[in-house]
Design a protein around this motif. Structure first.
Motif, PDB file in Angstrom:
ATOM      1  N   SER A   1       0.841  -1.186   0.000  1.00  0.00           N
ATOM      2  CA  SER A   1       0.000   0.000   0.000  1.00  0.00           C
ATOM      3  C   SER A   1       0.884   1.247   0.000  1.00  0.00           C
ATOM      4  CB  SER A   1      -0.920   0.007   1.226  1.00  0.00           C
ATOM      5  OG  SER A   1      -0.136  -0.008   2.418  1.00  0.00           O
ATOM      6  N   ASP A   2       0.215   2.436  -0.220  1.00  0.00           N
ATOM      7  CA  ASP A   2       0.914   3.737  -0.222  1.00  0.00           C
ATOM      8  C   ASP A   2       2.076   3.744  -1.211  1.00  0.00           C
ATOM      9  OD1 ASP A   2      -0.834   4.401   1.802  1.00  0.00           O
ATOM     10  OD2 ASP A   2       0.574   3.855   3.387  1.00  0.00           O
ATOM     11  N   ILE A   3       1.799   3.297  -2.442  1.00  0.00           N
ATOM     12  CA  ILE A   3       2.865   3.196  -3.439  1.00  0.00           C
ATOM     13  C   ILE A   3       3.111   4.568  -4.064  1.00  0.00           C
ATOM     14  CG2 ILE A   3       3.629   2.002  -5.525  1.00  0.00           C
ATOM     15  CD1 ILE A   3       1.715  -0.231  -4.854  1.00  0.00           C
ATOM     16  N   ILE A   4       4.378   4.941  -4.144  1.00  0.00           N
ATOM     17  CA  ILE A   4       4.786   6.199  -4.775  1.00  0.00           C
ATOM     18  C   ILE A   4       5.850   5.863  -5.822  1.00  0.00           C
ATOM     19  CG2 ILE A   4       5.816   8.472  -4.434  1.00  0.00           C
ATOM     20  CD1 ILE A   4       4.824   8.398  -1.565  1.00  0.00           C
ATOM     21  N   PHE A   5       5.526   6.167  -7.096  1.00  0.00           N
ATOM     22  CA  PHE A   5       6.466   5.930  -8.193  1.00  0.00           C
ATOM     23  C   PHE A   5       7.141   7.242  -8.566  1.00  0.00           C
ATOM     24  CE2 PHE A   5       3.404   2.497  -8.626  1.00  0.00           C
ATOM     25  CZ  PHE A   5       4.206   1.403  -8.901  1.00  0.00           C
ATOM     26  N   HIS A   6       8.437   7.261  -8.499  1.00  0.00           N
ATOM     27  CA  HIS A   6       9.192   8.405  -9.002  1.00  0.00           C
ATOM     28  C   HIS A   6       9.521   8.166 -10.477  1.00  0.00           C
ATOM     29  CE1 HIS A   6       9.844  10.499  -5.160  1.00  0.00           C
ATOM     30  NE2 HIS A   6       9.886   9.285  -4.616  1.00  0.00           N
ATOM     31  N   PRO A   7       9.632   9.214 -11.259  1.00  0.00           N
ATOM     32  CA  PRO A   7       9.869   9.026 -12.706  1.00  0.00           C
ATOM     33  C   PRO A   7      11.252   8.452 -12.986  1.00  0.00           C
ATOM     34  CG  PRO A   7      10.038  11.340 -12.106  1.00  0.00           C
ATOM     35  CD  PRO A   7       9.526  10.645 -10.894  1.00  0.00           C
ATOM     36  N   TRP A   8      11.371   7.853 -14.177  1.00  0.00           N
ATOM     37  CA  TRP A   8      12.655   7.309 -14.607  1.00  0.00           C
ATOM     38  C   TRP A   8      13.628   8.440 -14.892  1.00  0.00           C
ATOM     39  CZ3 TRP A   8      13.977   2.315 -14.362  1.00  0.00           C
ATOM     40  CH2 TRP A   8      12.959   1.346 -14.326  1.00  0.00           C
ATOM     41  N   LYS A   9      14.881   8.232 -14.521  1.00  0.00           N
ATOM     42  CA  LYS A   9      15.940   9.205 -14.794  1.00  0.00           C
ATOM     43  C   LYS A   9      17.058   8.506 -15.546  1.00  0.00           C
ATOM     44  CE  LYS A   9      15.074  11.986 -10.642  1.00  0.00           C
ATOM     45  NZ  LYS A   9      15.667  12.546  -9.398  1.00  0.00           N
TER      46      LYS A   9
END
Length: 326
Positions: A1-9
């Motif tokens: 739960s509470d998943i946060i995806f940061h963008p690809w770099k």
């Protein structure tokens, strides 16, 4: 739960990275009910769109006992093998930031593998559901849609199958463990098919097991021999002590019975005592000599055992020892 995806770099070396934050539920009674996880994914530049993807995921689990001692590396290799088929291969490794002591290390590894099995069992069930949903949608399509979709797929240019394996080997070489490299070289993917062809190789495990069994047999024989020699030595020392006590008591009784009355009797008594002393001294010498022989035999046996173990250790290939250690 509470998943946060940061963008690809995109990195300077051509790889792409991203960070994922989420919360997991734990069932271990020694750990809290939930724990936060930081997962850093790295997609290597050798990955080809719609052909193959190689992603390493470094997983850090917080709020669990000894979380600062270890972390997990999961490798996901997704390869296209047919028009509508893909193969997912997952390998994992437990790495240590700090070396724990024995009991803590066994505790970490036990919980690591149990949690890993639950995680990938859940992943397998989710992939099975996704596949079932996809197949049901394909069956619900009309014949015209199927024909148009198939024609569109046929027009799309497909990459050659022989380009796939070199890229995978290029990615696998710098970061995988020796076991993964061996598996990667021994498994060949058949283009346009979902089957996997396994090429067996001769393994020296049988030879190693046989050598170890022979070494254990020699060590057991030497230990049994040492035990027998120790028992013999103990028996001789016990008999010597018993004989000494008996003779001392007998001499005391003789002295209490009658004392010499003349010089001749005193001379005879002294002569008999001298003979007795000489005979006892000779017995002691023989016993000590036999004890020294037994100790020498024990020393020779221990030296032979040490030489055998030393030649066994130095005779093995260092590269094979390193692979077995890993």
């Amino acid at each position: 739960s509470d998943i946060i995806f940061h963008p690809w770099k995109k990195e300077e070396n051509g790889n792409q990275t991203r960070v994922i934050l989420y919360t997991i539920t734990l069932t271990n009674p020694l750990a809290p009910k939930t724990a936060t996880v930081t997962e850093t994914q790295t997609m290597y530049k050798a990955s080809q769109e719609s052909e193959c993807y190689v992603i390493d995921a470094e997983v850090l689990t917080h709020d669990v006992p000894y979380h600062d001692y270890f972390y997990t590396i999961n490798r996901y290799t997704l390869t296209r093998v047919a028009r509508n088929k893909s193969r997912l291969r997952v390998s994992t490794e437990l790495r240590y930031r700090k070396q724990p002591w024995g009991l803590v290390k066994s505790f970490i590894e036990k919980n690591f593998w149990s949690g890993l099995e639950d995680y990938f069992r859940h992943l397998e069930s989710e992939l099975t559901k996704t596949e079932s949903t996809y197949l049901s949608e394909v069956h619900r399509q009309s014949p015209k849609e199927k024909v148009s979709k198939q024609s569109t797929v046929r027009r799309r240019k497909r990459a050659h199958a022989h380009l796939r394996v070199p890229h995978l080997e290029e990615v696998l070489s710098p970061v995988t463990t020796p076991t993964d490299e061996e598996v990667a070289h021994r498994i060949k993917h058949v283009a346009g098919s979902t089957q996997t062809r396994h090429i067996p190789e001769e393994s020296p495990s049988g030879f190693h097991l046989q050598s170890v069994s022979k070494l254990l047999l020699v060590i057991s024989f030497v230990l049994v021999l040492l035990v027998i020699l120790n028992m013999m030595l103990f028996y001789k020392l016990w008999m010597l002590e018993y004989t000494t006590q008996t003779l001392t008591a007998w001499q005391g009784l003789r002295l209490q019975e009658r004392l010499p009355q003349s010089q001749t009797e005193w001379a005879q008594l002294l002569e008999s005592q001298q003979k007795y002393h000489d005979s006892e001294l000779q017995k002691w010498r023989e016993i000590i000599k036999s004890s020294v022989m037994l100790l020498d035999q024990m020393k020779d046996s221990l030296i032979n055992l040490q030489n055998g173990i030393g030649s066994r250790d130095f005779g093995s290939d260092p590269e094979e020892k390193r692979k077995r250690f890993h």
